[in-house]
Write a protein that holds these residues in place. Structure first.
Motif, PDB file in Angstrom:
ATOM      1  N   ARG A  25       0.394 -11.703   4.573  1.00  0.00           N
ATOM      2  CA  ARG A  25       1.150 -10.847   3.658  1.00  0.00           C
ATOM      3  C   ARG A  25       2.615 -11.251   3.665  1.00  0.00           C
ATOM      4  O   ARG A  25       3.168 -11.608   4.702  1.00  0.00           O
ATOM      5  CB  ARG A  25       1.003  -9.372   4.053  1.00  0.00           C
ATOM      6  CG  ARG A  25      -0.435  -8.892   3.966  1.00  0.00           C
ATOM      7  CD  ARG A  25      -0.593  -7.408   4.222  1.00  0.00           C
ATOM      8  NE  ARG A  25      -2.007  -7.042   4.207  1.00  0.00           N
ATOM      9  CZ  ARG A  25      -2.471  -5.815   4.374  1.00  0.00           C
ATOM     10  NH1 ARG A  25      -1.615  -4.810   4.557  1.00  0.00           N
ATOM     11  NH2 ARG A  25      -3.769  -5.577   4.340  1.00  0.00           N
ATOM     12  N   PHE A  26       3.229 -11.190   2.491  1.00  0.00           N
ATOM     13  CA  PHE A  26       4.626 -11.562   2.362  1.00  0.00           C
ATOM     14  C   PHE A  26       5.269 -10.742   1.252  1.00  0.00           C
ATOM     15  O   PHE A  26       4.630 -10.388   0.265  1.00  0.00           O
ATOM     16  CB  PHE A  26       4.771 -13.064   2.077  1.00  0.00           C
ATOM     17  CG  PHE A  26       3.968 -13.544   0.889  1.00  0.00           C
ATOM     18  CD1 PHE A  26       4.542 -13.638  -0.369  1.00  0.00           C
ATOM     19  CD2 PHE A  26       2.633 -13.892   1.028  1.00  0.00           C
ATOM     20  CE1 PHE A  26       3.807 -14.083  -1.467  1.00  0.00           C
ATOM     21  CE2 PHE A  26       1.878 -14.326  -0.055  1.00  0.00           C
ATOM     22  CZ  PHE A  26       2.475 -14.424  -1.309  1.00  0.00           C
ATOM     23  N   GLU A  27       6.545 -10.430   1.454  1.00  0.00           N
ATOM     24  CA  GLU A  27       7.262  -9.602   0.495  1.00  0.00           C
ATOM     25  C   GLU A  27       7.500 -10.383  -0.795  1.00  0.00           C
ATOM     26  O   GLU A  27       7.804 -11.581  -0.762  1.00  0.00           O
ATOM     27  CB  GLU A  27       8.597  -9.147   1.076  1.00  0.00           C
ATOM     28  CG  GLU A  27       9.349  -8.159   0.208  1.00  0.00           C
ATOM     29  CD  GLU A  27      10.602  -7.625   0.867  1.00  0.00           C
ATOM     30  OE1 GLU A  27      11.441  -7.044   0.151  1.00  0.00           O
ATOM     31  OE2 GLU A  27      10.750  -7.789   2.103  1.00  0.00           O
ATOM     32  N   VAL A  28       7.357  -9.695  -1.919  1.00  0.00           N
ATOM     33  CA  VAL A  28       7.552 -10.342  -3.216  1.00  0.00           C
ATOM     34  C   VAL A  28       8.546  -9.537  -4.041  1.00  0.00           C
ATOM     35  O   VAL A  28       8.679  -8.324  -3.892  1.00  0.00           O
ATOM     36  CB  VAL A  28       6.227 -10.490  -3.996  1.00  0.00           C
ATOM     37  CG1 VAL A  28       5.271 -11.395  -3.247  1.00  0.00           C
ATOM     38  CG2 VAL A  28       5.575  -9.143  -4.272  1.00  0.00           C
ATOM     39  N   SER A  29       9.233 -10.249  -4.916  1.00  0.00           N
ATOM     40  CA  SER A  29      10.188  -9.624  -5.822  1.00  0.00           C
ATOM     41  C   SER A  29       9.466  -9.088  -7.055  1.00  0.00           C
ATOM     42  O   SER A  29       8.306  -9.416  -7.323  1.00  0.00           O
ATOM     43  CB  SER A  29      11.245 -10.641  -6.245  1.00  0.00           C
ATOM     44  OG  SER A  29      10.637 -11.679  -7.013  1.00  0.00           O
ATOM     45  N   ARG A  30      10.190  -8.291  -7.819  1.00  0.00           N
ATOM     46  CA  ARG A  30       9.652  -7.814  -9.080  1.00  0.00           C
ATOM     47  C   ARG A  30       9.369  -8.994 -10.011  1.00  0.00           C
ATOM     48  O   ARG A  30       8.374  -9.016 -10.736  1.00  0.00           O
ATOM     49  CB  ARG A  30      10.648  -6.836  -9.710  1.00  0.00           C
ATOM     50  CG  ARG A  30      10.156  -6.190 -11.017  1.00  0.00           C
ATOM     51  CD  ARG A  30      10.701  -6.948 -12.207  1.00  0.00           C
ATOM     52  NE  ARG A  30      10.191  -6.420 -13.465  1.00  0.00           N
ATOM     53  CZ  ARG A  30      10.054  -7.154 -14.562  1.00  0.00           C
ATOM     54  NH1 ARG A  30      10.364  -8.443 -14.555  1.00  0.00           N
ATOM     55  NH2 ARG A  30       9.610  -6.619 -15.670  1.00  0.00           N
ATOM     56  N   GLU A  31      10.221 -10.025  -9.976  1.00  0.00           N
ATOM     57  CA  GLU A  31      10.014 -11.217 -10.802  1.00  0.00           C
ATOM     58  C   GLU A  31       8.717 -11.924 -10.424  1.00  0.00           C
ATOM     59  O   GLU A  31       7.940 -12.328 -11.293  1.00  0.00           O
ATOM     60  CB  GLU A  31      11.188 -12.174 -10.653  1.00  0.00           C
ATOM     61  CG  GLU A  31      11.023 -13.466 -11.441  1.00  0.00           C
ATOM     62  CD  GLU A  31      12.076 -14.507 -11.098  1.00  0.00           C
ATOM     63  OE1 GLU A  31      12.324 -15.368 -11.944  1.00  0.00           O
ATOM     64  OE2 GLU A  31      12.627 -14.467  -9.978  1.00  0.00           O
ATOM     65  N   PHE A  32       8.488 -12.082  -9.119  1.00  0.00           N
ATOM     66  CA  PHE A  32       7.259 -12.715  -8.651  1.00  0.00           C
ATOM     67  C   PHE A  32       6.046 -11.927  -9.146  1.00  0.00           C
ATOM     68  O   PHE A  32       5.080 -12.502  -9.662  1.00  0.00           O
ATOM     69  CB  PHE A  32       7.256 -12.782  -7.125  1.00  0.00           C
ATOM     70  CG  PHE A  32       6.045 -13.449  -6.523  1.00  0.00           C
ATOM     71  CD1 PHE A  32       6.132 -14.717  -5.981  1.00  0.00           C
ATOM     72  CD2 PHE A  32       4.810 -12.799  -6.484  1.00  0.00           C
ATOM     73  CE1 PHE A  32       5.018 -15.338  -5.418  1.00  0.00           C
ATOM     74  CE2 PHE A  32       3.692 -13.409  -5.940  1.00  0.00           C
ATOM     75  CZ  PHE A  32       3.801 -14.670  -5.404  1.00  0.00           C
ATOM     76  N   LEU A  33       6.097 -10.611  -8.973  1.00  0.00           N
ATOM     77  CA  LEU A  33       4.974  -9.771  -9.360  1.00  0.00           C
ATOM     78  C   LEU A  33       4.685  -9.888 -10.854  1.00  0.00           C
ATOM     79  O   LEU A  33       3.526 -10.030 -11.269  1.00  0.00           O
ATOM     80  CB  LEU A  33       5.291  -8.322  -8.994  1.00  0.00           C
ATOM     81  CG  LEU A  33       4.121  -7.343  -8.961  1.00  0.00           C
ATOM     82  CD1 LEU A  33       3.107  -7.744  -7.894  1.00  0.00           C
ATOM     83  CD2 LEU A  33       4.632  -5.931  -8.701  1.00  0.00           C
ATOM     84  N   PHE A  34       5.739  -9.857 -11.672  1.00  0.00           N
ATOM     85  CA  PHE A  34       5.541  -9.982 -13.110  1.00  0.00           C
ATOM     86  C   PHE A  34       4.985 -11.358 -13.469  1.00  0.00           C
ATOM     87  O   PHE A  34       4.048 -11.471 -14.273  1.00  0.00           O
ATOM     88  CB  PHE A  34       6.845  -9.746 -13.863  1.00  0.00           C
ATOM     89  CG  PHE A  34       6.747 -10.062 -15.336  1.00  0.00           C
ATOM     90  CD1 PHE A  34       6.059  -9.200 -16.185  1.00  0.00           C
ATOM     91  CD2 PHE A  34       7.297 -11.213 -15.863  1.00  0.00           C
ATOM     92  CE1 PHE A  34       5.932  -9.491 -17.551  1.00  0.00           C
ATOM     93  CE2 PHE A  34       7.185 -11.513 -17.207  1.00  0.00           C
ATOM     94  CZ  PHE A  34       6.497 -10.645 -18.052  1.00  0.00           C
ATOM     95  N   ASP A  35       5.552 -12.411 -12.905  1.00  0.00           N
ATOM     96  CA  ASP A  35       5.079 -13.757 -13.216  1.00  0.00           C
ATOM     97  C   ASP A  35       3.603 -13.924 -12.847  1.00  0.00           C
ATOM     98  O   ASP A  35       2.832 -14.567 -13.568  1.00  0.00           O
ATOM     99  CB  ASP A  35       5.919 -14.804 -12.478  1.00  0.00           C
ATOM    100  CG  ASP A  35       7.325 -14.939 -13.034  1.00  0.00           C
ATOM    101  OD1 ASP A  35       7.585 -14.412 -14.132  1.00  0.00           O
ATOM    102  OD2 ASP A  35       8.171 -15.563 -12.362  1.00  0.00           O
ATOM    103  N   PHE A  36       3.203 -13.336 -11.717  1.00  0.00           N
ATOM    104  CA  PHE A  36       1.813 -13.451 -11.261  1.00  0.00           C
ATOM    105  C   PHE A  36       0.879 -12.636 -12.147  1.00  0.00           C
ATOM    106  O   PHE A  36      -0.143 -13.137 -12.637  1.00  0.00           O
ATOM    107  CB  PHE A  36       1.706 -12.983  -9.811  1.00  0.00           C
ATOM    108  CG  PHE A  36       0.314 -13.080  -9.240  1.00  0.00           C
ATOM    109  CD1 PHE A  36      -0.226 -14.308  -8.899  1.00  0.00           C
ATOM    110  CD2 PHE A  36      -0.452 -11.937  -9.035  1.00  0.00           C
ATOM    111  CE1 PHE A  36      -1.513 -14.410  -8.371  1.00  0.00           C
ATOM    112  CE2 PHE A  36      -1.727 -12.023  -8.511  1.00  0.00           C
ATOM    113  CZ  PHE A  36      -2.261 -13.259  -8.179  1.00  0.00           C
ATOM    114  N   LEU A  37       1.233 -11.382 -12.392  1.00  0.00           N
ATOM    115  CA  LEU A  37       0.345 -10.498 -13.144  1.00  0.00           C
ATOM    116  C   LEU A  37       0.328 -10.804 -14.633  1.00  0.00           C
ATOM    117  O   LEU A  37      -0.585 -10.366 -15.345  1.00  0.00           O
ATOM    118  CB  LEU A  37       0.746  -9.035 -12.921  1.00  0.00           C
ATOM    119  CG  LEU A  37       0.526  -8.510 -11.504  1.00  0.00           C
ATOM    120  CD1 LEU A  37       1.033  -7.078 -11.388  1.00  0.00           C
ATOM    121  CD2 LEU A  37      -0.945  -8.585 -11.107  1.00  0.00           C
ATOM    122  N   SER A  38       1.300 -11.557 -15.129  1.00  0.00           N
ATOM    123  CA  SER A  38       1.302 -11.905 -16.551  1.00  0.00           C
ATOM    124  C   SER A  38       0.539 -13.192 -16.850  1.00  0.00           C
ATOM    125  O   SER A  38       0.365 -13.550 -18.017  1.00  0.00           O
ATOM    126  CB  SER A  38       2.738 -12.020 -17.077  1.00  0.00           C
ATOM    127  OG  SER A  38       3.447 -13.048 -16.417  1.00  0.00           O
TER     128      SER A  38
END
Length: 267
Positions: free
Chosen positions: A207-220
């Motif tokens: 597990r590793f901390e992610v930014s909002r940008e990372f989350l959006f890029d991944f989920l999009s």
């Protein structure tokens, strides 16, 4: 054909379509965040002291995992065979690895590996792919048969985004949201591995901390956004994913991405 068989066929067809649409977004995400390279290199570390010379890369996508495997073991000049169901992903993979000796790509079904390969392998990698296979148990059974004695199965499994205390961030924050991580619950996967004859399995959380940008890029990525908002055209999903990530990031801070590594060694 039963209900389960019909679901499997529909799911596999949706996976192929979504990943055909995902090649550009997949590579752009990787260029920014290097997730799949990191997962592959970590999987290689976890199979130590194995030194595989013949490798099968199952669900190779655009060849990110294949390239990472080759680069990490270039001194040993391994032969790497890579398979994927998406032709568009394979076009990218072949271009990415076109100058690499000993790398071969095949379009095929990961649930029917024995129809594609008669060779034996020292290691078989499922990098971020096993949870997309409704018939994962058959794929793993065939993989085990393709392994030499002493060979190893290496799997990275996408668990979920998590809150700091380990709760599933999406299911806790949006209990009404049906987010389908894949076709394979982790418990079913572990049970399947434990039943493979002559193997022993090790399970490691990552597990590793992610930014909002990372989350959006991944989920999009089309293949991921379809899990959040199925049956909605891709371009219409993007603003929904953006709003979703904004709200999730406000309600859960920090957010951690969760993966699990499963290493099965054949005696």
């Amino acid at each position: 054909m039963g209900v389960a068989g019909e679901f499997d066929l529909r799911f596999k067809a949706a996976v192929e379509k979504n990943f055909d649409q995902s090649a550009d977004a997949y590579d752009l995400f990787e260029e920014r965040h290097h997730l799949f390279e990191t997962l592959t290199r970590r999987q290689l570390e976890l199979i130590e002291p194995s030194r595989p010379e013949r490798i099968l890369d199952v669900g190779c996508g655009t060849g990110i995992s294949t390239l990472a495997l080759h680069q990490a073991m270039a001194r040993r000049s391994p032969n790497i065979y890579a398979i994927d169901i998406s032709e568009r992903m394979l076009l990218r993979a072949r271009e990415r690895c076109k100058d690499l000796p000993g790398v071969y790509f095949f379009r095929g079904d990961a649930e029917n590996l024995s129809a594609c390969f008669n060779e034996s392998f020292d290691a078989i990698f499922y990098t971020a792919s096993i949870f997309l296979l409704p018939g994962f148990a058959e794929s793993l059974r065939q993989s085990c048969n393709l392994l030499v004695p002493g060979g190893v199965l290496s799997i990275s499994y996408y668990a979920a985004p998590f809150a700091e205390r380990g709760n599933d961030a999406i299911r806790t924050t949006f209990p009404e949201q049906k987010y389908q991580y894949g076709a394979v619950p982790i418990g079913d996967l572990v049970s399947c591995l434990e039943l493979l004859p002559g193997t022993r399995t090790t399970r490691i959380e990552y597990r590793f901390e992610v930014s909002r940008e990372f989350l959006f890029d991944f989920l999009s990525i089309p293949a991921q956004s379809a899990g959040l908002f199925p049956k909605i055209p891709y371009l219409e999903r993007i603003p929904k994913v953006r709003d979703f990530c904004d709200l999730l990031s406000r309600r859960v801070n920090p957010v951690f991405m969760g993966w699990e590594f499963l290493i099965a060694r054949k005696r």
